[in-house]
Design an enzyme around this catalytic site. Sequence first.
Site, PDB file in Angstrom:
ATOM      1  N   LYS A 102      -9.983  17.487  -3.242  1.00 12.19           N
ATOM      2  CA  LYS A 102      -9.766  18.724  -3.998  1.00 12.19           C
ATOM      3  C   LYS A 102     -10.863  19.728  -3.658  1.00 12.19           C
ATOM      4  O   LYS A 102     -12.021  19.515  -3.972  1.00 12.19           O
ATOM      5  CB  LYS A 102      -9.775  18.430  -5.499  1.00 12.19           C
ATOM      6  CG  LYS A 102      -9.232  19.577  -6.321  1.00 12.19           C
ATOM      7  CD  LYS A 102      -8.974  19.164  -7.748  1.00 12.19           C
ATOM      8  CE  LYS A 102      -8.018  20.155  -8.400  1.00 12.19           C
ATOM      9  NZ  LYS A 102      -7.742  19.844  -9.780  1.00 12.19           N
TER      10      LYS A 102
ATOM     11  N   TRP B  56      -5.486  21.165  -3.144  1.00 11.00           N
ATOM     12  CA  TRP B  56      -5.494  19.803  -2.609  1.00 11.00           C
ATOM     13  C   TRP B  56      -5.390  19.787  -1.090  1.00 11.00           C
ATOM     14  O   TRP B  56      -4.713  20.601  -0.491  1.00 11.00           O
ATOM     15  CB  TRP B  56      -4.321  19.010  -3.181  1.00 11.00           C
ATOM     16  CG  TRP B  56      -4.398  18.825  -4.659  1.00 11.00           C
ATOM     17  CD1 TRP B  56      -3.653  19.440  -5.608  1.00 11.00           C
ATOM     18  CD2 TRP B  56      -5.284  17.964  -5.369  1.00 11.00           C
ATOM     19  NE1 TRP B  56      -4.010  19.021  -6.868  1.00 11.00           N
ATOM     20  CE2 TRP B  56      -5.015  18.116  -6.746  1.00 11.00           C
ATOM     21  CE3 TRP B  56      -6.301  17.080  -4.975  1.00 11.00           C
ATOM     22  CZ2 TRP B  56      -5.708  17.408  -7.734  1.00 11.00           C
ATOM     23  CZ3 TRP B  56      -6.990  16.379  -5.958  1.00 11.00           C
ATOM     24  CH2 TRP B  56      -6.695  16.544  -7.317  1.00 11.00           C
TER      25      TRP B  56
ATOM     26  N   THR C   8      -1.858  -7.990  -6.196  1.00  9.14           N
ATOM     27  CA  THR C   8      -2.321  -6.816  -5.460  1.00  9.14           C
ATOM     28  C   THR C   8      -3.835  -6.809  -5.532  1.00  9.14           C
ATOM     29  O   THR C   8      -4.410  -7.053  -6.584  1.00  9.14           O
ATOM     30  CB  THR C   8      -1.829  -5.492  -6.083  1.00  9.14           C
ATOM     31  OG1 THR C   8      -2.377  -5.403  -7.396  1.00  9.14           O
ATOM     32  CG2 THR C   8      -0.340  -5.424  -6.151  1.00  9.14           C
TER      33      THR C   8
ATOM     34  N   GLU D  20       4.361  -4.129  -5.478  1.00  8.50           N
ATOM     35  CA  GLU D  20       5.174  -4.080  -6.697  1.00  8.50           C
ATOM     36  C   GLU D  20       6.637  -3.766  -6.403  1.00  8.50           C
ATOM     37  O   GLU D  20       7.467  -3.767  -7.308  1.00  8.50           O
ATOM     38  CB  GLU D  20       4.609  -2.997  -7.634  1.00  8.50           C
ATOM     39  CG  GLU D  20       3.285  -3.354  -8.283  1.00  8.50           C
ATOM     40  CD  GLU D  20       2.072  -2.914  -7.455  1.00  8.50           C
ATOM     41  OE1 GLU D  20       2.212  -2.793  -6.223  1.00  8.50           O
ATOM     42  OE2 GLU D  20       1.009  -2.700  -8.046  1.00  8.50           O
TER      43      GLU D  20
HETATM   44  P1  AMP Z   1       0.247  -2.735  -0.936  1.00  7.47           P
HETATM   45  O1  AMP Z   1       0.692  -2.992  -2.309  1.00  7.47           O
HETATM   46  O2  AMP Z   1      -1.017  -3.428  -0.574  1.00  7.47           O
HETATM   47  O3  AMP Z   1       1.341  -3.004   0.035  1.00  7.47           O
HETATM   48  O4  AMP Z   1      -0.119  -1.179  -0.813  1.00  7.47           O
HETATM   49  C1  AMP Z   1       0.817  -0.188  -1.163  1.00  7.47           C
HETATM   50  C2  AMP Z   1       0.265   1.177  -0.837  1.00  7.47           C
HETATM   51  O5  AMP Z   1       0.045   1.311   0.575  1.00  7.47           O
HETATM   52  C3  AMP Z   1       1.208   2.299  -1.164  1.00  7.47           C
HETATM   53  O6  AMP Z   1       1.181   2.633  -2.530  1.00  7.47           O
HETATM   54  C4  AMP Z   1       0.705   3.414  -0.253  1.00  7.47           C
HETATM   55  O7  AMP Z   1      -0.409   4.074  -0.809  1.00  7.47           O
HETATM   56  C5  AMP Z   1       0.255   2.657   0.979  1.00  7.47           C
HETATM   57  N1  AMP Z   1       1.300   2.716   2.016  1.00  7.47           N
HETATM   58  C6  AMP Z   1       2.195   1.769   2.337  1.00  7.47           C
HETATM   59  N2  AMP Z   1       2.975   2.167   3.373  1.00  7.47           N
HETATM   60  C7  AMP Z   1       2.568   3.418   3.707  1.00  7.47           C
HETATM   61  C8  AMP Z   1       2.986   4.392   4.680  1.00  7.47           C
HETATM   62  N3  AMP Z   1       3.949   4.153   5.551  1.00  7.47           N
HETATM   63  N4  AMP Z   1       2.341   5.584   4.691  1.00  7.47           N
HETATM   64  C9  AMP Z   1       1.343   5.853   3.828  1.00  7.47           C
HETATM   65  N5  AMP Z   1       0.900   4.975   2.907  1.00  7.47           N
HETATM   66  C10 AMP Z   1       1.502   3.778   2.834  1.00  7.47           C
END
Ligand code: AMP
Length: 546
Positions: free
Chosen positions: A439, A444, A184, A328
């Site tokens: 905030k 929030w 990540t 993850e």
């Molecule tokens: P990644 O590990 O790079 O795939 O990023 C994961 C993060 O992307 C998640 O923890 C969310 O914060 C964000 N994320 C993924 N899908 C969505 C979605 N449909 N709406 C809002 N945030 C998302």
Amino acid sequence: MEGMMMHRPLLVSTILDYAMKAHRKAGITSARTEGDVHSYSYPEAGARIAQLAHALQGMGITLGDRVATLAWNGYRHFELYYGISGIGAVCHTINPRLSAEQLIYIVNHAEDRVLFLDTTFVPIIAAVKEHLPEDMTYVIMTDRAHMPDTPFPALCYEELLDGQPTEITWPEFDENTACGLCYTSGTTGNPKGALYSHRSTVLHAFTIAISLRHSFGEGRAILPVVPLFHVNAWGLPYAAPLVGASLVMPGQALDGPSLFRLMDQEEVYSAWGVPTVWMGLLAEIKAQGRKPANFEDVVIGGSAAPRSMIETFETMGVSVGHAWGMTEMSPVGTHGCLPQWMNDLPFDEQITAKSKQGRRVYGVDLKIVDEDGTVLPNDGEAIGELYVRGNAVVSGYFRNEEASAKALDAEGWFGTGDVASIDPDGFLVIQDRAKDLIKSGGEWISSIDLENAAMSLPGIATCAAIGVPHPRWDERPVLVAVAAGDDRPTLDEVREHIAPHFAKWQLPDDVIWVESLPMTATGKVSKLNLRKQLADYQHPELRETA
Ligand code: AMP
């Protein structure tokens, strides 16, 4: 216990074997780095994957070794997925958009032994080569005729396969053996590795084939814009062969016109990707006055799909599945396909439901908790930090004791870092990344909500809401926006447009116009870099008093 079911390990090679026999007419079409389009069937893919596996074994690659890829979506990358993990080695996909520093870190941390790369990425490796392991073997993913000059010794992919046997009996090993590794790109600190097992990968493929069933179907073509170099292209390289769908791989050209052309030619039924790529495609659809032939389904995830985007797709007869997940989680956690009973709802209410991140997939449990860790009700009102549990969720990070120790709560649930609510129908609404929530006066404000509402204004192409320091209110929201044309809405017009959905104190205090927003390596707006860019920005009230 005697007399019970057989135990057959869930290995990814079984998906390939199955597709070769049960779905022999389906296969993969790829826009190649060589500039042409290549097509073959799953049995033909399988023959080459056997050759690759023999070649890897010939190079001394064995169970547990890490083999890296730096490549676009294409059939050779698909071959690497199966060839590497089929023999028990670990396919480590590298995101080419990482910084040089991150790339050096992860290749050394993973101790990759071989690195396969597309011709386009030779300059990336040339620039960092002296910092990578000395005994690394490099293989360029092309044929002899297209081999580029490299300032480092490199093998040719097609020559590696040439002459190798086209059949293989895949070895059997424990289904808990690692098959894939993806780091990540954390916004702070070093990247962290999610290590997928054969079992988690096969179960995840089942799960998405069932939950995102609208996209799948024997004989249908699915196009992953979501890269194979990040979170396994949301599981498509495994789920598509499993159900007998064909894959259409777009290569490196991900702009609207290129995607439109390929989707139209190959009659792509379903396409999966992050919101930013769909902005390009939608602009091309508008320019052409029609959608690509046969295009009926889109899966949007990675960041929140704006309501206006969902509405545009649905209006043209393209059904939207809004999905949420993370590296993850293999990565899919929830999906926004609507239950049957919601099909009778008025269009507007269906769009509202689809704007949510959807219901959990089988095998993923969700809970939201308050600051003390107390579980909050799923009433659609309570907002808390989102924790998950499941058989395709990490239990820690690869070779990283410090991050692993912080990953799970006392009950063994993984902390996503997202803040969310869950309604009685099971629909998840991601309010924000915990660190991106704004905030103001102790209350929030969801930056996602503000962005979503503002993006429905025709004058705004894309935007990000962030909190800026304020002496009285702690933080106040401002909107950083990219204009869609010459007619920029004023601050008052923006506030007026979104006012029906917010309390007055939640409305942004300023609109800052920019040419473009900084993006992360995975196609999301980088709020960290945006805040850095705006380090000298002052809230309007502070400017007045200065
Ligand atoms: P990644 O590990 O790079 O795939 O990023 C994961 C993060 O992307 C998640 O923890 C969310 O914060 C964000 N994320 C993924 N899908 C969505 C979605 N449909 N709406 C809002 N945030 C998302």
